[in-house]
Design a protein around this motif. Sequence first.
Motif, mmCIF file in Angstrom:
data_model
loop_
_atom_site.group_PDB
_atom_site.id
_atom_site.type_symbol
_atom_site.label_atom_id
_atom_site.label_comp_id
_atom_site.label_asym_id
_atom_site.label_seq_id
_atom_site.Cartn_x
_atom_site.Cartn_y
_atom_site.Cartn_z
ATOM 1 N N CYS A 74 3.876 9.675 3.064
ATOM 2 C CA CYS A 74 4.086 8.520 2.167
ATOM 3 C C CYS A 74 5.481 7.923 2.391
ATOM 4 N N ALA A 78 5.740 8.162 -3.169
ATOM 5 C CA ALA A 78 4.955 7.962 -4.395
ATOM 6 C C ALA A 78 4.150 9.194 -4.781
ATOM 7 N N ILE A 79 3.986 10.125 -3.831
ATOM 8 C CA ILE A 79 3.162 11.309 -4.106
ATOM 9 C C ILE A 79 4.063 12.492 -4.426
ATOM 10 N N CYS A 104 2.577 1.306 -2.106
ATOM 11 C CA CYS A 104 2.406 0.002 -1.435
ATOM 12 C C CYS A 104 1.045 -0.094 -0.748
ATOM 13 N N TYR A 105 0.133 0.863 -1.005
ATOM 14 C CA TYR A 105 -1.252 0.820 -0.520
ATOM 15 C C TYR A 105 -1.326 0.693 1.003
ATOM 16 N N GLY A 107 -2.046 3.268 2.989
ATOM 17 C CA GLY A 107 -3.130 4.111 3.501
ATOM 18 C C GLY A 107 -2.670 5.261 4.378
ATOM 19 N N LEU A 108 -1.363 5.466 4.525
ATOM 20 C CA LEU A 108 -0.893 6.550 5.393
ATOM 21 C C LEU A 108 -1.251 7.927 4.839
ATOM 22 N N CYS A 109 -1.337 8.051 3.521
ATOM 23 C CA CYS A 109 -1.716 9.340 2.925
ATOM 24 C C CYS A 109 -3.146 9.694 3.332
ATOM 25 N N LEU A 120 -8.124 5.611 -0.423
ATOM 26 C CA LEU A 120 -7.883 4.331 -1.082
ATOM 27 C C LEU A 120 -9.239 3.688 -1.360
HETATM 28 S S1 SF4 Z 1 -1.062 4.357 -0.040
HETATM 29 FE FE1 SF4 Z 1 -0.541 6.549 -0.042
HETATM 30 S S2 SF4 Z 1 1.059 6.744 1.564
HETATM 31 FE FE2 SF4 Z 1 0.916 4.560 1.058
HETATM 32 S S3 SF4 Z 1 2.469 4.250 -0.530
HETATM 33 FE FE3 SF4 Z 1 0.549 4.664 -1.634
HETATM 34 S S4 SF4 Z 1 0.539 6.874 -1.996
HETATM 35 FE FE4 SF4 Z 1 2.123 6.466 -0.423
#
Ligand code: SF4
Length: 198
Positions: A74, A78-79, A104-105, A107-109, A120
């Motif tokens: 992330c 955010a996690i 910020c959505y 999607g890397l998580c 997501l």
């Molecule tokens: S989508 Fe996942 S990796 Fe990206 S900012 Fe949000 S929680 Fe972090």
Amino acid sequence: MPTAYKLNPISGIKNLLIGLWVTLRHLFSKSITLQYPTERWEMPERSRGVVVLLSDKESGDLNCTACILCAKACPVGAIRIDRHRGDDKRWKLDSFSIDNTICCYCGLCQEACNFDAIKLTPKYEFSSYDKASLIYDVHRLQELGRDVDFVPTAKKAAPKPAATTPAPAGDAATAVATPAPAPATEPEKPVEPKGEGE
Ligand code: SF4
Ligand code: SF4
């Protein structure tokens, strides 16, 4: 001060009729607005909205193994994950939260997770009067993911060991790897006997 339509009543009536005509045209055409919240937009399948945690469809248990790869991936931190080692030496999840005020959505998580545990979704309703309620804990993340479909990723089979030949008798403790076959070479051409006149 007299208004324009009083000075020019013809123009006023004309503009009024134009306005009524526009209203009449749209009165019987298909509406492009929705009666939210009783109606909702159908979002594209891969749109990036609320991040959820996925659970096993049969047992209902979270797929998360507390490996923290998603938290490391992330970019905005955010996690947040708390974990401990269980008696079986595996990581156990104590808490898992996502701060939606900074997510910020990207999607890397989801990309980092190897266990189909985080995703997501097309869900987009975040409205809240309280900023603190935008930090979703593990229970809320799991509930939001209950109705989310996902195709479990096939687990990769363990690599097979290299082929070996049995060791010769008397040396049973060692096994010899099969040598690679030597490359085929072209047979030598036979030498033609020379003629008598030569
Ligand atoms: S989508 Fe996942 S990796 Fe990206 S900012 Fe949000 S929680 Fe972090
Ligand atoms: S959601 Fe996936 S990547 Fe994140 S801790 Fe759980 S198993 Fe690991």
